[in-house]
Design a protein around this motif. Structure first.
Motif, mmCIF file in Angstrom:
data_model
loop_
_atom_site.group_PDB
_atom_site.id
_atom_site.type_symbol
_atom_site.label_atom_id
_atom_site.label_comp_id
_atom_site.label_asym_id
_atom_site.label_seq_id
_atom_site.Cartn_x
_atom_site.Cartn_y
_atom_site.Cartn_z
ATOM 1 N N SER A 47 0.824 -1.211 0.000
ATOM 2 C CA SER A 47 0.000 0.000 0.000
ATOM 3 C C SER A 47 0.859 1.262 0.000
ATOM 4 O O SER A 47 0.375 2.342 -0.365
ATOM 5 N N LEU A 48 2.133 1.138 0.381
ATOM 6 C CA LEU A 48 3.024 2.294 0.304
ATOM 7 C C LEU A 48 3.163 2.784 -1.131
ATOM 8 O O LEU A 48 3.392 3.972 -1.380
ATOM 9 N N LEU A 49 3.028 1.866 -2.090
ATOM 10 C CA LEU A 49 3.126 2.246 -3.498
ATOM 11 C C LEU A 49 1.899 3.023 -3.960
ATOM 12 O O LEU A 49 1.937 3.674 -5.007
ATOM 13 N N GLU A 50 0.824 2.954 -3.185
ATOM 14 C CA GLU A 50 -0.455 3.509 -3.620
ATOM 15 C C GLU A 50 -0.736 4.909 -3.096
ATOM 16 O O GLU A 50 -1.694 5.547 -3.539
ATOM 17 N N ASP A 51 0.049 5.387 -2.169
ATOM 18 C CA ASP A 51 -0.229 6.654 -1.509
ATOM 19 C C ASP A 51 -0.076 7.817 -2.500
ATOM 20 O O ASP A 51 1.024 8.099 -2.974
ATOM 21 N N PRO A 52 -1.167 8.523 -2.823
ATOM 22 C CA PRO A 52 -1.066 9.601 -3.812
ATOM 23 C C PRO A 52 -0.246 10.789 -3.315
ATOM 24 O O PRO A 52 0.267 11.560 -4.124
ATOM 25 N N ILE A 53 -0.122 10.928 -2.001
ATOM 26 C CA ILE A 53 0.634 12.060 -1.457
ATOM 27 C C ILE A 53 2.134 11.801 -1.547
ATOM 28 O O ILE A 53 2.890 12.602 -2.089
ATOM 29 N N THR A 76 3.691 9.528 -3.308
ATOM 30 C CA THR A 76 4.144 9.209 -4.668
ATOM 31 C C THR A 76 3.902 10.345 -5.648
ATOM 32 O O THR A 76 4.419 10.324 -6.761
ATOM 33 N N SER A 77 3.083 11.328 -5.231
ATOM 34 C CA SER A 77 2.696 12.445 -6.107
ATOM 35 C C SER A 77 1.975 11.955 -7.355
ATOM 36 O O SER A 77 2.013 12.605 -8.401
ATOM 37 N N LEU A 78 1.328 10.806 -7.262
ATOM 38 C CA LEU A 78 0.578 10.234 -8.377
ATOM 39 C C LEU A 78 -0.826 9.875 -7.892
ATOM 40 O O LEU A 78 -0.984 9.238 -6.850
ATOM 41 N N PHE A 79 -1.839 10.248 -8.662
ATOM 42 C CA PHE A 79 -3.218 10.019 -8.255
ATOM 43 C C PHE A 79 -3.487 8.541 -7.995
ATOM 44 O O PHE A 79 -4.158 8.176 -7.018
ATOM 45 N N ASP A 80 -2.982 7.661 -8.867
ATOM 46 C CA ASP A 80 -3.176 6.222 -8.716
ATOM 47 C C ASP A 80 -2.013 5.539 -7.999
ATOM 48 O O ASP A 80 -1.968 4.311 -7.930
ATOM 49 N N GLY A 81 -1.072 6.316 -7.486
ATOM 50 C CA GLY A 81 0.128 5.722 -6.915
ATOM 51 C C GLY A 81 1.044 5.203 -8.018
ATOM 52 O O GLY A 81 0.825 5.450 -9.209
ATOM 53 N N PHE A 125 -7.570 -9.395 -1.225
ATOM 54 C CA PHE A 125 -6.663 -8.276 -0.972
ATOM 55 C C PHE A 125 -6.166 -7.599 -2.245
ATOM 56 O O PHE A 125 -5.941 -6.388 -2.251
ATOM 57 N N PHE A 126 -5.961 -8.371 -3.315
ATOM 58 C CA PHE A 126 -5.397 -7.808 -4.549
ATOM 59 C C PHE A 126 -6.203 -8.234 -5.766
ATOM 60 O O PHE A 126 -5.648 -8.485 -6.830
ATOM 61 N N GLY A 127 -7.507 -8.267 -5.595
ATOM 62 C CA GLY A 127 -8.401 -8.616 -6.683
ATOM 63 C C GLY A 127 -8.840 -7.407 -7.486
ATOM 64 O O GLY A 127 -8.325 -6.292 -7.325
ATOM 65 N N GLU A 128 -9.823 -7.623 -8.325
ATOM 66 C CA GLU A 128 -10.310 -6.567 -9.205
ATOM 67 C C GLU A 128 -10.744 -5.328 -8.427
ATOM 68 O O GLU A 128 -10.491 -4.187 -8.846
ATOM 69 N N SER A 129 -11.397 -5.528 -7.274
ATOM 70 C CA SER A 129 -11.936 -4.390 -6.532
ATOM 71 C C SER A 129 -10.846 -3.425 -6.079
ATOM 72 O O SER A 129 -11.099 -2.232 -5.902
ATOM 73 N N ARG A 130 -9.628 -3.929 -5.882
ATOM 74 C CA ARG A 130 -8.545 -3.045 -5.443
ATOM 75 C C ARG A 130 -8.041 -2.164 -6.584
ATOM 76 O O ARG A 130 -7.679 -0.995 -6.383
ATOM 77 N N PHE A 131 -8.015 -2.707 -7.785
ATOM 78 C CA PHE A 131 -7.379 -2.010 -8.901
ATOM 79 C C PHE A 131 -8.358 -1.351 -9.869
ATOM 80 O O PHE A 131 -7.959 -0.494 -10.661
ATOM 81 N N LEU A 132 -9.627 -1.749 -9.828
ATOM 82 C CA LEU A 132 -10.600 -1.208 -10.769
ATOM 83 C C LEU A 132 -10.696 0.303 -10.618
ATOM 84 O O LEU A 132 -10.828 0.835 -9.518
ATOM 85 N N GLY A 133 -10.602 0.995 -11.723
ATOM 86 C CA GLY A 133 -10.656 2.446 -11.708
ATOM 87 C C GLY A 133 -9.300 3.107 -11.746
ATOM 88 O O GLY A 133 -9.200 4.310 -12.012
ATOM 89 N N ARG A 134 -8.251 2.335 -11.483
ATOM 90 C CA ARG A 134 -6.902 2.902 -11.607
ATOM 91 C C ARG A 134 -6.511 2.895 -13.087
ATOM 92 O O ARG A 134 -6.742 1.922 -13.797
#
Length: 420
Positions: free
Chosen positions: A105-111, A113-118, A147-156
């Protein structure tokens, strides 16, 4: 006038994550940092099962290092090679997946990483992610998909969907330097199942304009031979001219091979350190894509140990024609630095770089006042002209103290009184 540009920077080592257990922050970079205009980096995370089970702080150190070095190395994507955890569904106990989730989840932090989707990333399903171990069906991957299925990544923006009813076989997309990439993940199997392979084949046909990477847990043996599944994948997809790279772990050690079909070279790489001390000691791979020299520089590094490994199996270069695409607009060239001036896109202009970008004109620092210290403030995006009395002093005591006026320049001092 005294010129100087204020340089602002920060140590790119790891700031401790919230649950790092006694980790000392490590300030370390690989020997060569990626250039902003012609290079980018893909990071490869080999089997993390031992970290999720027993050494979660090491897992944290890997992903925190990726975040900390995103800009310095130009990291655009992270590929996990599978065996994310040790015990798959673990009788419904998610303890290992919770550790993996906190690290990734550290890879996902938009703040941070300065990236909306991480930072875009994907995780292959390894044999240890399945229950029973190594059974893709009728075995289950309930916790992987929880934990890492479609629901986590959908919309990225980088997530491209999956095959069948779960995320065991899925696809990602990313772009760098005007080039588009597709990354296909195929679930571990003793030999490659026909359905997911046909899905991957169709994807590569549909996206023939994108450069293709295939990630599957078991591609090569330690001797560099194809495993059963790796061989099936290569044979089933080798006719696609856009396929250039296959990545896998599973077997301990490092190995690589290059195969040519129809004039197209596919490099296959093995990296897995789980049998080393502390379940792998944090070793990971970086792949720096160099568009100027048409090569991929592969390096092996451990954020946990703050060490690089430089033997021939750990550090090497792959030839690969990147055909750097020219810029399309000024926004692609802007580096965001006020003190550099505004970069523009003009591939035909003299002095344009390999991407077609022309350097901006730095702001004028000289205010015409000789005694001010003139500098550029990158934080405030302003030119600063600071009066400095020392630039006017003539060293003569009897003349009094000269001063610097920001508008009128040096002003004479008041002579000392000599009348007693």
């Amino acid at each position: 006038m005294c010129n100087g540009c204020l340089m602002w920077g920060a140590c790119t080592g790891g700031a401790a994550a919230s649950r790092w257990r006694g980790i000392l922050a490590v300030c370390a970079l690989l020997p060569a940092a990626a250039g902003a205009a012609t290079e980018f980096t893909v990071v490869v995370l080999p089997d993390t099962q031992n970290y999720a089970e027993s050494f979660p702080a090491i897992f944290d150190s890997q992903t925190q290092w990726i975040v900390d070095n995103k800009d310095a190395l130009g990291i655009v994507y992270v590929a996990h090679l599978g065996d994310c955890v040790q015990k798959g569904d673990n009788g419904g106990d998610p303890v290992e997946w919770l550790e993996a989730e906190e690290a990734l989840s550290l890879l996902e932090d938009p703040i941070t990483t300065s990236l909306f989707d991480g930072i875009p990333y994907g995780i292959a399903v390894g044999n240890h992610d399945q229950s029973p171990l190594g059974d893709p069906g009728p075995g289950t991957t309930v916790l992987y998909n929880q934990f890492f299925g479609e629901s986590r990544f959908l919309g990225r923006g980088y997530y491209g969907g999956h095959y069948g009813g779960d995320n065991d076989n899925h696809v990602d997309f990313f772009s760098a330097l005007g080039m588009d990439f597709i990354v296909i993940y195929l679930e571990y199997d003793s030999s490659q199942a026909a359905g997911p392979l046909a899905w991957a084949d169709a994807l590569l046909t549909l996206h023939s304009d994108k450069r293709a990477i295939v990630v599957s847990h078991f591609v090569l043996t330690g001797s560099g031979d194809f495993g059963n599944q790796g061989g099936d994948i290569y044979d089933g997809l080798k006719h696609h001219a856009n396929l250039f790279l296959m990545l896998g772990g599973h077997r301990g050690g490092e190995a690589r091979r290059a195969d040519v079909f129809g004039g197209n070279t596919v490099n296959s790489l093995l990296s897995n350190y789980q049998f080393r001390s502390m379940g792998g000691s944090g070793w990971l791979r970086t792949m720096q894509f160099d568009a100027l020299n048409d090569e991929i520089r592969v390096s092996t590094y451990s954020p946990w140990l703050a060490q690089s490994e430089s033997d021939a199996d750990s550090e090497f270069t792959l030839a690969y024609d990147l055909e750097l695409a020219p810029c399309q607009n000024d926004g692609e060239c802007n580096n965001g630095l006020f003190c550099d001036g505004l970069e523009t896109c003009d591939p035909a202009a003299p002095g344009a770089n390999a991407e077609g970008c022309v350097a901006g004109t730095p702001p004028t620092l000289d205010d015409g006042v000789t005694c001010t210290d003139d500098s550029c403030d990158e934080v405030g995006d302003v030119v600063v002209n600071t009066p400095n009395d020392g630039n006017c002093a003539n060293g003569a005591f009897c003349d009094g103290d000269e001063t610097c006026d920001a508008l009128l320049d040096c002003q004479a001092g008041t002579p000392v009184s000599v009348d007693d």
